[in-house]
Motif scaffolding. Structure first.
Motif, short mmCIF file in Angstrom:
data_model
loop_
_atom_site.label_atom_id
_atom_site.label_comp_id
_atom_site.label_asym_id
_atom_site.label_seq_id
_atom_site.Cartn_x
_atom_site.Cartn_y
_atom_site.Cartn_z
N LEU A 159 0.77 -1.09 -0.11
CA LEU A 159 -0.04 0.16 0.24
C LEU A 159 0.96 1.32 -0.21
CD1 LEU A 159 -3.13 0.36 0.25
CD2 LEU A 159 -3.03 0.93 2.56
N SER A 160 0.36 2.45 -0.57
CA SER A 160 1.32 3.54 -0.50
C SER A 160 1.48 3.99 0.68
CB SER A 160 0.59 4.68 -1.53
OG SER A 160 -0.49 5.12 -1.04
N PHE A 161 2.70 4.92 0.60
CA PHE A 161 2.93 5.52 2.10
C PHE A 161 2.08 6.37 2.60
CE2 PHE A 161 5.56 8.64 4.35
CZ PHE A 161 6.05 7.94 5.31
N ASP A 162 1.44 7.15 1.82
CA ASP A 162 0.39 8.14 2.19
C ASP A 162 -0.71 7.38 2.76
OD1 ASP A 162 2.08 10.19 1.63
OD2 ASP A 162 0.89 10.81 -0.13
N ARG A 163 -1.30 6.22 1.92
CA ARG A 163 -2.36 5.44 2.47
C ARG A 163 -2.13 4.61 3.70
NH1 ARG A 163 -4.97 2.34 -2.05
NH2 ARG A 163 -6.75 1.74 -0.57
N THR A 164 -1.09 4.27 3.95
CA THR A 164 -0.42 3.52 5.12
C THR A 164 -0.62 4.35 6.50
OG1 THR A 164 0.45 1.81 3.85
CG2 THR A 164 1.02 1.98 6.27
N PHE A 165 -0.05 5.39 6.16
CA PHE A 165 0.07 6.66 7.12
C PHE A 165 -1.47 6.94 7.57
CE2 PHE A 165 -0.28 11.02 8.20
CZ PHE A 165 0.53 11.34 9.24
N ASP A 166 -2.21 7.45 6.75
CA ASP A 166 -3.48 7.76 7.00
C ASP A 166 -4.24 6.55 7.87
OD1 ASP A 166 -3.55 10.02 5.75
OD2 ASP A 166 -4.28 9.56 3.81
N THR A 167 -3.97 5.38 7.48
CA THR A 167 -4.74 4.07 8.25
C THR A 167 -4.11 3.93 9.41
OG1 THR A 167 -4.88 3.30 6.05
CG2 THR A 167 -5.18 1.77 8.08
N THR A 219 5.60 -0.32 -1.67
CA THR A 219 5.58 -0.92 -0.52
C THR A 219 5.64 0.02 0.85
OG1 THR A 219 7.37 -2.20 -0.15
CG2 THR A 219 5.62 -3.31 -1.21
N THR A 220 5.12 -0.16 1.93
CA THR A 220 5.60 0.48 3.12
C THR A 220 5.79 -0.45 4.21
OG1 THR A 220 4.03 2.32 2.51
CG2 THR A 220 4.48 2.41 4.59
N TYR A 221 6.85 -0.05 5.07
CA TYR A 221 7.33 -0.83 6.04
C TYR A 221 7.03 0.00 7.51
CZ TYR A 221 9.86 -4.55 8.59
OH TYR A 221 10.03 -5.55 9.39
#
Length: 268
Positions: A159-167, A219-221
């Motif tokens: 998932l993109s970095f921005d979307r992972t951050f928002d989640t 990906t986002t870790y």
């Protein structure tokens, strides 16, 4: 005329009841005072030690009075019973803590990355001398965590970095975890660490938490760290917090991505 001897009342039984009831009242007062910020953590720990001493004393007094009540007919059986029951109720959380202390390793700082844990920048500046220092884990501590908590691992999400951050932010908000310290938005960042403070369930002891997100392109870790401010033993609390948060994050991101839960990346 016959003389009847009035049965004596066991003083130990009476004191057993008094000590047990006082320990129960003190336990409630300490818990509420600490939870609502009326009592500092070091003082509450000392008060809890007094609670345990009073409860144990109640049991000892009950044991002393039992022989006289049972064999010599002294009054006080009701007080003796009440003292034992209340004392055991008060001691239950202490006994549970003792069990967890024996089962779980003596650690108070747990991270999904044992070699490069997320930094607790705000906590490093604000922790006082009476709190646990934020130090690098020793090789022995790293081995102990890896053996005891193999499920404490980072996550790689497709998932993109921005979307992972928002989640992550939405999940933190739902849990009541407020970000603290200097704040940077996710946009344009390749790595960001979110600091927050949470509290243990019953007595509300403070715990510093850091969640690190690393932009890997497609990906986002996500890494996480949870460190108790007080006590050399967290009784398994920090590992449970990390596992629970990341498990919820797995579900949230899987729902967005329409895929299976995230990949777990175990430490070497």
């Amino acid at each position: 005329m016959r003389a009847y001897l009035e049965p004596r009342t066991s003083r130990a039984a009476s004191w057993s009841r008094r000590a047990a009831v006082f320990s129960a009242v003190l336990l409630v007062m300490v818990g509420l005072s600490h939870r609502y910020g009326l009592l500092e953590t070091p003082a509450s720990l000392g008060a809890l030690a007094l609670v345990a001493v009073l409860a144990v004393a109640a049991l000892l007094l009950a044991a002393i009075s039992f022989r006289r009540v049972w064999y010599e007919g002294d009054r006080g059986g009701g007080e003796l019973t009440l003292g034992v029951l209340v004392a055991l109720l008060v001691l239950t959380p202490f006994l549970v803590s003792a069990y967890r202390g024996a089962v779980y390793p003596a650690l108070h700082d747990i991270s999904t990355d044992l070699d490069d844990p997320p930094s607790l920048a705000v906590a490093a500046r604000t922790r006082g001398p009476d709190m646990n220092p934020l130090a690098a884990m020793t090789p022995q501590q790293r081995r102990l965590q890896a053996q005891s908590y193999p499920q404490v691992t980072g996550r790689r999400y497709e998932l993109s970095f921005d979307r992972t951050f928002d989640t992550v932010m939405a999940l933190m908000e739902r849990k009541g975890w407020k970000p603290i310290g200097p704040w940077l938005e996710a946009g344009g960042q390749s790595e960001i660490t979110i600091d927050t403070v949470t509290y243990t369930t019953i007595l509300a002891f403070p715990v510093d938490v850091a969640i690190r997100l690393i932009n890997e392109g497609d990906t986002t870790y996500v890494d996480m760290r949870s460190a108790s401010r007080y006590g050399r033993h967290d009784l398994g609390d920090n590992a449970a917090r990390i596992v629970a948060f990341l498990a919820e994050l797995d579900i949230e991101i899987a729902a967005q991505a329409g895929a299976a839960p995230a990949e777990e990346t175990p430490e070497e």
